[in-house]
Design an enzyme around this catalytic site. Sequence first.
Site, PDB file in Angstrom:
ATOM      1  CD  GLU A  87      48.594  47.106  67.942  1.00  0.00           C
ATOM      2  OE1 GLU A  87      49.822  47.209  67.799  1.00  0.00           O
ATOM      3  OE2 GLU A  87      47.822  48.075  67.870  1.00  0.00           O
TER       4      GLU A  87
ATOM      5  CD  GLU B 218      46.347  49.424  72.256  1.00  0.00           C
ATOM      6  OE1 GLU B 218      47.134  50.189  71.670  1.00  0.00           O
ATOM      7  OE2 GLU B 218      46.629  48.254  72.521  1.00  0.00           O
TER       8      GLU B 218
HETATM    9  C1  GLA Z   1      49.842  49.525  69.982  1.00  0.00           C
HETATM   10  C2  GLA Z   1      50.014  48.497  71.078  1.00  0.00           C
HETATM   11  C3  GLA Z   1      50.222  49.092  72.430  1.00  0.00           C
HETATM   12  C4  GLA Z   1      51.102  50.311  72.355  1.00  0.00           C
HETATM   13  C5  GLA Z   1      50.507  51.307  71.399  1.00  0.00           C
HETATM   14  C6  GLA Z   1      51.285  52.587  71.300  1.00  0.00           C
HETATM   15  O1  GLA Z   1      48.565  49.792  69.665  1.00  0.00           O
HETATM   16  O2  GLA Z   1      48.955  47.580  71.125  1.00  0.00           O
HETATM   17  O3  GLA Z   1      50.797  48.108  73.251  1.00  0.00           O
HETATM   18  O4  GLA Z   1      52.360  49.941  71.918  1.00  0.00           O
HETATM   19  O5  GLA Z   1      50.495  50.727  70.119  1.00  0.00           O
HETATM   20  O6  GLA Z   1      50.731  53.462  70.363  1.00  0.00           O
END
Ligand code: GLA
Length: 699
Positions: free
Chosen positions: A151, A309
């Site tokens: 991210e 995710e």
């Molecule tokens: C993001 C991050 C993860 C985690 C999630 C939690 O997407 O990439 O490492 O912190 O949020 O929702």
Amino acid sequence: MFEEKGVNKILYGGDYNPEQWDEETRDEDMVLLPKAGVDIVTLNVFSWAKLQPAEKVYDFSDLDSIVKKVTAAGMKICMGTATAAYPAWMAKKYPDILRVDFEGRKLKFGKRHNACPNSPTYRKFSPHLARKLAEHYKNQDNIVIWHINNEYGGSCYCENCEKAFREWLKNKYKTLDALNDAWNTPFWSHTFYDWDEIVLPNALTEYQYGSKKSQLPGISLDYMRFNSDSILQNYIDERDAIRSEIPDALCTTNMMNAFKGLDYRKWAKEIDIASWDNYPQRFTEPHYDAFAHELIRGLKGGKPFMLMEQSPSVTNWLPINSLKRPGEMRRYSYVAAAHGADTIMFFQMRQAPASAEMYHGAIIDHSGRDDTRIFKEISALGEELKALKDNTLGGKAHAECAIIFDWDNWWALEDTPGIPDTVKYLDEVLKYYRALYESSISVDIIGSEDDLSKYKLVIAPTYYMVCENTVKRFEEYVEKGGNLIFTFISGYVDENGHILRGGYPGTLKKLIGARIEETDQLYENMESFECEGVRIPEKIVESHNSFKYKGTEYPAHIVCDIVYPEEAEALAGFMSDFYKGQPAITKNCLGKGCTYYVATSSEARFYAEFIADICDYAGIKDVFDKAPVPVNSWNGIEIAARDKGDIRIYYIINHTNEEKELEFPYEGEELLSQEKVIKGQKLKLSPVDVKLIKVASRD
Ligand code: GLA
Ligand code: ZN
């Protein structure tokens, strides 16, 4: 997407952070995860401090042991490069890695996603680690893709960034004259005579009184571009390091929806498979969720992407984090698949024992049990995905309609003083998207440079910034029979943010066939505020304007452009104020196609009506090959389709908590139940349920 790696089903799994756990727990996971149907884990996303405990010491032994266990358990690996959080020793020894924030404060060690993108230290150590990992694991056949960093985002205002910004500007403008011209620096005596006089735009320089609007829009627009490019270079550094060891390695990084800070369209050119993290909340509307998937899909020309995710149940980063209700995790998963995801992955596999994310949902929660609601729901979906095999993989949407979504336009539109704060680019895009989505019309989200010729309709909401080259392509598109919709505040500036000469809508005038002389900005339910000594009273409830389209009155919100048609004809007129009777919507035909201009912002029932009309006119059909009818009150059933050759898979998704019925117009097979569907059959959809119907012929 991973056929060459022997993958022939939707990969299912996600982030696994066993660094936090002892051997016994890891061994338990190797039993529990496959039991839940998990066949891929994302490893090593945040392990830098473990992998490199000191400057010259690399130690992959713990990761080796994890990789071994995961491999023995038959799972694939999405391999992280661990560079989204650097070790504390690095920050202490090389403080250039620490960012300087918007207020000019030098940050200290802490959090994550925190490296200065132009730090020599970061640019040295991060690709170095990536290369070492690639070298170490190059023969690890179950690694299907490399997950670079995590991210990416944020910005930095340190001296290294300032120096890099000057280089970036030199490269772009070549001469200071060209730069001074692009930023119109004679205004407020900003002329630069030396590159070193240029400083980064932040709270200490061009932003005053906490304003989000820059006092030198030109520099701020270039800073947004520069910052996105700088961080992209971090990605490229690592990707190239991996490729130097594994020339055919697939690489990605997890994106975040419509994220304003990074020009994902530019990023996508460097990424092999688009991937993103989806965290819808209870208040997220279904059309927004679908839009986000389609935005990511559009980045790679419609190719399938990875859902990298999502939470199996709950997040932890909002003030209130509500649970996904029974069936909702499954439904969100199929929504992703419906719009192009070929993996369904989660954060995370096992809930953390402590720290910031210990209350974030996971497949295995703190109890460690395999009979929790979440574990059972995950396992049931795991079974379903196994049974689906490769049936849905690789399918693409067939869209006749596209919406343009451009980062440059977003930045310029929202960050320039004088454009009202109430204009939100994403909101305007979503208004049009929603009308299409609720009518079950496939849409591609594209950039201005993408090929328009395959679409019958292209919508460019608040198309404020226009490049010379784009106008020519738009004109050609319309002349050959394409239909275009622009909306208010379009055609104001060129790519430098300079006003296009000759009045609005600048170079779009030939297409729109009208001129816009003034724009009325509406106060609507605004909270009081004070700015530069001017106080706006407590709450101004000034009535919005309205307009009549096909005999029905609709509200006009945010702004009203005052339009003077020349070649264009008026389709609707404003109903009050001094510009009463002036057009709110115009239509102008050029060659075989037409351009529409919507001079204001309205509400869903207007867009439903208007979009159905334009689609009908343009010959656009919904996914059931029917001419669309206006959807004024959506029934909560989403219908999307993906095609693979002659086969079409329909995703029918119940977003309500009620039983629903839908007449299905073709013969097919419901893939989850493996039941035949007869033409005209009334499908029963239980609450939050999903049906996947495979159709071989749509006669
Ligand atoms: C993001 C991050 C993860 C985690 C999630 C939690 O997407 O990439 O490492 O912190 O949020 O929702
Ligand atoms: Zn910096």
